[in-house]
Design a protein around this motif. Structure first.
Motif, PDB file in Angstrom:
ATOM      1  N   ALA A 157      33.765  45.558  -4.700  1.00  0.00           N
ATOM      2  CA  ALA A 157      34.835  46.205  -3.935  1.00  0.00           C
ATOM      3  C   ALA A 157      36.133  45.477  -4.242  1.00  0.00           C
ATOM      4  O   ALA A 157      36.156  44.245  -4.329  1.00  0.00           O
ATOM      5  N   ALA A 158      37.203  46.223  -4.427  1.00  0.00           N
ATOM      6  CA  ALA A 158      38.506  45.631  -4.739  1.00  0.00           C
ATOM      7  C   ALA A 158      39.604  46.434  -4.055  1.00  0.00           C
ATOM      8  O   ALA A 158      39.449  47.641  -3.806  1.00  0.00           O
ATOM      9  N   THR A 159      40.715  45.773  -3.763  1.00  0.00           N
ATOM     10  CA  THR A 159      41.819  46.452  -3.080  1.00  0.00           C
ATOM     11  C   THR A 159      43.155  45.808  -3.434  1.00  0.00           C
ATOM     12  O   THR A 159      43.204  44.616  -3.768  1.00  0.00           O
ATOM     13  N   LEU A 160      44.200  46.597  -3.359  1.00  0.00           N
ATOM     14  CA  LEU A 160      45.557  46.060  -3.480  1.00  0.00           C
ATOM     15  C   LEU A 160      46.110  45.633  -2.123  1.00  0.00           C
ATOM     16  O   LEU A 160      47.201  45.068  -2.057  1.00  0.00           O
ATOM     17  N   GLY A 161      45.388  45.917  -1.054  1.00  0.00           N
ATOM     18  CA  GLY A 161      45.793  45.449   0.263  1.00  0.00           C
ATOM     19  C   GLY A 161      46.797  46.364   0.947  1.00  0.00           C
ATOM     20  O   GLY A 161      47.307  47.328   0.384  1.00  0.00           O
ATOM     21  N   MET A 162      47.096  46.024   2.195  1.00  0.00           N
ATOM     22  CA  MET A 162      47.967  46.863   3.014  1.00  0.00           C
ATOM     23  C   MET A 162      49.420  46.836   2.561  1.00  0.00           C
ATOM     24  O   MET A 162      50.184  47.748   2.879  1.00  0.00           O
ATOM     25  N   GLU A 163      49.815  45.809   1.805  1.00  0.00           N
ATOM     26  CA  GLU A 163      51.191  45.795   1.306  1.00  0.00           C
ATOM     27  C   GLU A 163      51.437  46.995   0.402  1.00  0.00           C
ATOM     28  O   GLU A 163      52.499  47.636   0.468  1.00  0.00           O
ATOM     29  N   SER A 164      50.483  47.312  -0.455  1.00  0.00           N
ATOM     30  CA  SER A 164      50.641  48.482  -1.321  1.00  0.00           C
ATOM     31  C   SER A 164      50.695  49.757  -0.484  1.00  0.00           C
ATOM     32  O   SER A 164      51.459  50.685  -0.782  1.00  0.00           O
ATOM     33  N   GLU A 165      49.896  49.810   0.578  1.00  0.00           N
ATOM     34  CA  GLU A 165      49.880  50.987   1.452  1.00  0.00           C
ATOM     35  C   GLU A 165      51.239  51.177   2.124  1.00  0.00           C
ATOM     36  O   GLU A 165      51.769  52.293   2.220  1.00  0.00           O
ATOM     37  N   ARG A 166      51.820  50.083   2.608  1.00  0.00           N
ATOM     38  CA  ARG A 166      53.138  50.161   3.258  1.00  0.00           C
ATOM     39  C   ARG A 166      54.205  50.626   2.278  1.00  0.00           C
ATOM     40  O   ARG A 166      55.062  51.449   2.620  1.00  0.00           O
ATOM     41  N   ARG A 167      54.148  50.105   1.073  1.00  0.00           N
ATOM     42  CA  ARG A 167      55.157  50.503   0.083  1.00  0.00           C
ATOM     43  C   ARG A 167      55.031  51.983  -0.272  1.00  0.00           C
ATOM     44  O   ARG A 167      56.042  52.676  -0.435  1.00  0.00           O
ATOM     45  N   LEU A 168      53.809  52.447  -0.405  1.00  0.00           N
ATOM     46  CA  LEU A 168      53.612  53.856  -0.733  1.00  0.00           C
ATOM     47  C   LEU A 168      54.163  54.758   0.366  1.00  0.00           C
ATOM     48  O   LEU A 168      54.802  55.773   0.092  1.00  0.00           O
ATOM     49  N   ARG A 169      53.946  54.384   1.615  1.00  0.00           N
ATOM     50  CA  ARG A 169      54.453  55.184   2.726  1.00  0.00           C
ATOM     51  C   ARG A 169      55.972  55.139   2.791  1.00  0.00           C
ATOM     52  O   ARG A 169      56.627  56.157   3.047  1.00  0.00           O
ATOM     53  N   THR A 170      56.544  53.976   2.553  1.00  0.00           N
ATOM     54  CA  THR A 170      58.002  53.839   2.585  1.00  0.00           C
ATOM     55  C   THR A 170      58.648  54.663   1.477  1.00  0.00           C
ATOM     56  O   THR A 170      59.608  55.412   1.717  1.00  0.00           O
ATOM     57  N   GLN A 171      58.120  54.535   0.254  1.00  0.00           N
ATOM     58  CA  GLN A 171      58.695  55.282  -0.870  1.00  0.00           C
ATOM     59  C   GLN A 171      58.523  56.778  -0.683  1.00  0.00           C
ATOM     60  O   GLN A 171      59.384  57.563  -1.078  1.00  0.00           O
ATOM     61  N   GLY A 172      57.421  57.178  -0.044  1.00  0.00           N
ATOM     62  CA  GLY A 172      57.195  58.601   0.170  1.00  0.00           C
ATOM     63  C   GLY A 172      58.263  59.234   1.035  1.00  0.00           C
ATOM     64  O   GLY A 172      58.558  60.426   0.894  1.00  0.00           O
TER      65      GLY A 172
END
Length: 261
Positions: free
Chosen positions: A117-132
């Motif tokens: 299992a691997a992840t980029l973590g919640m930081e990537s999730e926050r950035r994706l939502r912000t850029q969206g």
């Protein structure tokens, strides 16, 4: 077929839990061609400004986000059946039960299965939502960069598993994830639980069996004493339940990118 009671136990170096977190100097490189594939690029000429924008997004992600992962090898039991009376794969010492003819064919002769299992973590999730909410183009570029980045991290883990398995005298087959062929997404719940991925890398599963953070991957690799059978190759589009409605196929590519060699 599968692990029998008389088979020797897996070597401790494989059976123990392994963590992956790349140091700054060793972070995986985002394959820009893979990033373009996720963007739907099909040989069109890239404008200079767009190419520079792609590079800027990828480089920033590499510099500021660290992929994390875990993996462990479990003995394979291919002798049982599921609630419907059909053959299934179980991983000893876990609650993982893998239904579907494709994953059964992939693991039925394996002595062990490496769960990862691997992840980029919640930081990537926050950035994706912000850029969206700010720039559709930058959101699309970031989404593609994140997809290519997590794939690069899983490739690095894959290589680590292969090297340790070879040292212990095991061959491996290709990487297989829930959602390939007829292997159901529901199995991700037990995979995440069995690896304790929630506590160790912050990975959870939604009620719809999707991974959160979204830029995360779970996968399985079969390990074989000696040589892996050639029948355990990566599944093809011909057996995938989503082949008739696949955005990758409409662009002349596949969901799994470059096959393992």
């Amino acid at each position: 077929m599968g692990t029998q009671a008389g088979n020797p136990p897996l070597p401790h170096g494989l059976a123990e839990l392994h963590r992956y977190m790349s140091a700054d100097a060793l972070r995986p490189h985002i394959d820009r061609a893979e990033m373009l594939r996720y963007l739907g690029y099909n040989g069109q000429e890239l404008e200079v400004a767009l190419a520079a924008r792609i590079e800027r997004v990828a480089a920033e992600l590499e510099r500021t986000v660290t992929p994390r992962g875990i993996w462990q090898v479990f003995p394979v039991d291919a002798q049982g059946t599921n609630a419907a009376g059909e053959p299934c794969i179980r991983l000893a010492g876990t609650t993982v039960e893998l239904d579907g003819r494709d994953i059964f064919r992939h693991l039925k002769d394996a002595q062990g299965c490496a769960l990862l299992a691997a992840t980029l973590g919640m930081e990537s999730e926050r950035r994706l939502r912000t850029q969206g909410g700010q720039s559709p183009l930058d959101a699309a570029l970031l989404d593609a960069a994140c997809s290519a980045y997590i794939e690069a991290a899983v490739d690095a883990m894959d290589s680590e598993i292969e090297q340790l398995a070879a040292t212990a005298g095991f061959a491996r087959n290709s990487r297989f994830s829930c959602g390939y062929g007829d292997c159901p997404l529901e199995a991700q719940d037990a995979i995440v639980t069995s690896l304790n991925a929630g506590r160790l890398i912050g990975l959870t599963v939604t009620p719809n069996h999707l991974l959160l953070p979204s830029k995360s991957v779970t996968a399985m690799i079969g390990l074989f004493a000696g040589k892996a059978p050639t029948t355990s190759d990566r599944p093809t589009c011909a057996v995938c339940r989503l082949a008739g409605n696949c955005s990758f196929r409409t662009r002349g590519t596949t969901c799994y990118g470059r096959p393992h060699t």
